[in-house]
Design an enzyme around this catalytic site. Sequence first.
Site, PDB file in Angstrom:
ATOM      1  CE  LYS A 131      -3.857   2.048   2.603  1.00 20.09           C
ATOM      2  NZ  LYS A 131      -4.727   1.891   3.801  1.00 20.09           N
ATOM      3  CB  CYS A 167      -7.596   0.817   1.866  1.00 23.55           C
ATOM      4  SG  CYS A 167      -8.204  -0.698   2.622  1.00 23.55           S
ATOM      5  CB  SER A 309     -34.938   3.793  32.652  1.00 23.78           C
ATOM      6  OG  SER A 309     -35.024   4.367  31.351  1.00 23.78           O
ATOM      7  N   GLY A 310     -37.754   2.603  31.254  1.00 24.82           N
ATOM      8  CA  GLY A 310     -39.015   3.142  30.767  1.00 24.82           C
ATOM      9  C   GLY A 310     -38.818   4.349  29.873  1.00 24.82           C
ATOM     10  CG  ASP A 313     -31.541   7.546  25.622  1.00 23.36           C
ATOM     11  OD1 ASP A 313     -31.620   7.799  24.413  1.00 23.36           O
ATOM     12  OD2 ASP A 313     -31.383   8.416  26.490  1.00 23.36           O
ATOM     13  CB  SER A 314     -33.251   1.842  28.627  1.00 26.61           C
ATOM     14  OG  SER A 314     -34.568   2.227  28.975  1.00 26.61           O
ATOM     15  CB  THR A 414     -29.043   2.961  27.911  1.00 27.55           C
ATOM     16  OG1 THR A 414     -29.175   3.657  29.153  1.00 27.55           O
ATOM     17  CG2 THR A 414     -29.279   1.478  28.131  1.00 27.55           C
ATOM     18  CE  LYS A 531     -19.517  13.404  34.542  1.00 29.71           C
ATOM     19  NZ  LYS A 531     -20.962  13.726  34.572  1.00 29.71           N
TER      20      LYS A 531
END
EC number: 6.3.5.1
Length: 565
Positions: A131, A167, A309-310, A313-314, A414, A531
């Site tokens: 390559k 590639c 969780s309701g 996302d989850s 999630t 985070k």
Amino acid sequence: MPRTKTQAPQTDAQFHTSDSPVGKICFALIQTNFWVGDIAGNVKKMHALTLDAKNRGADIVIFPALALIGCPPEDLLLRPTLGERVREAMAKLAEIEGIVVILGYPHIDHHGTFNSAAILQGGSQKGFYHKQYLSNYGVFDERRYFQKGRNHVLFDYKGASIGLLICEDIWHDAPITALKNEGADMVVVINASPFEIGKQTARKQLLAKQSQTHQLPIVYVNTVGSQDDIVFDGGSLIVQADGSVAHEGSRFLNQLIMANYDVATQTFDTQSKAPLVLSEESEMYQALVVGLRDYVNRSGFKGVIIGLSGGIDSALTLCIAVDALGSDRVYAVMMPYEYTAQISLEDAEAQAARLNVSYTVCPIHDAVAGLRASLAPLLANSEPDVTEENLQARARGTILMALSNKFGHMVISTGNKSENAVGYATLYGDMVGGFDVLKDIYKTDVYRLANYRNRLEDNPVIPQRVIDRPPSAELRPEQTDQDSLPDYEVLDGILRMYIDEDLGYKAIVAAGFDPQTVERVLSLVDRAEYKRRQAAIGTKITKKSFGRDRRYPLVNGWSIKGDFA
């Protein structure tokens, strides 16, 4: 057989062992996934696929880039025994008689390590190509591992001169121009091209431009499947010299594509039926399914656990997990506290029943009370704040990890890209887990995908009121996300410009966003880097995902205020 600028080509007769008609070449494009590091297993798989292609009448079988070791191999390329393992593997593959094999592999010799394509036939390696353009942006880090190739390689077969590229080479004009000038009749490009939204359209546009400009057919073979946070979506292509698509592989699926080339007319036959064209939502959803499926399976986990969780996302994460692994390998746990709404309990239970997954309710009142009691002497003189809210999330994280330890299931977090971007998540709480399915999905796209998944069936898999309700972490009474964040349409608009497009404060404000909102959002993004560095990996979907694509120092003196002038 192979030749470069300094080598004379051998005659076709020296390399023609096929029983196919004179003037015709049958190609087999192998669009499949090879496990990173499993060289022995990959050899076994390639051997079986090559024999299958030969039995179907193929003259030449083509595997993707770095198929021998899998992609991306990262620092496995630095292992001292790699060279010996590769040589043994290539010797085994070369033993296959009656067919030409083109495959990607790491070539190691006294000049260094190269990202290469090998030509195997009749018991030996007839040639190789290194390559030339090393990818070194986004998820790619090839200059850390590979030396740059410098020669142009062609090989002659049944009257056709076939050039090789890998590639990134095809995205530049110089390599294909050199092959054309050397007398190439077609170009074969082997790839490990990762998925991102709109990538297949970009590939088609590129190949159409290159084939038309140089009047060369192009055979483009791509891998499929996932490795860690990267998904490869297949979509292999054969493009005629006029830029039209003769063959296109399915997306996200293993496939053997057979195609016949007419040496006299320098054209390929055309497929009888083109693959289904995927909508943006469809390709995003399939990428998420493949990414989770391959990561969980190759990590050796029995199944996955999701804190249901309701919320949306989850709910979307649960759907993806079931589609990836089957309902019998997905476990949902609802962990209510005093702020959990009854509607959340009802919707979580309804979705779990609809998807036929194991569902458990595990209240966290005692766990939170225990933590508060332990902390009481230390916090007695402090007013309640986000600390107490986060105890709820951390209690849930502890429960999920305990279940994972006990039963051998991976915890799936999630969080979405919007939340991860601004730090709207609890470290060691709702961020715990081995994989974050929605890590690269903005909140507005979460809604799009939820609606898309519901449209696939007459009986929706996500309760409609989960989609319609204002999103909430339910960590305090009457809480909604918009208590802490701008409306998600506004937030995601700013985030896309700042993260995906690398634009600064002035450009984002010039696009019509409120200056104070922009300043606040950009500050939140910058402060949350620590985070994100500790978060679980998740499938890359966008142009710039957190992790491989976007790497910022955790502690630095840069300030967005420099953009204010």
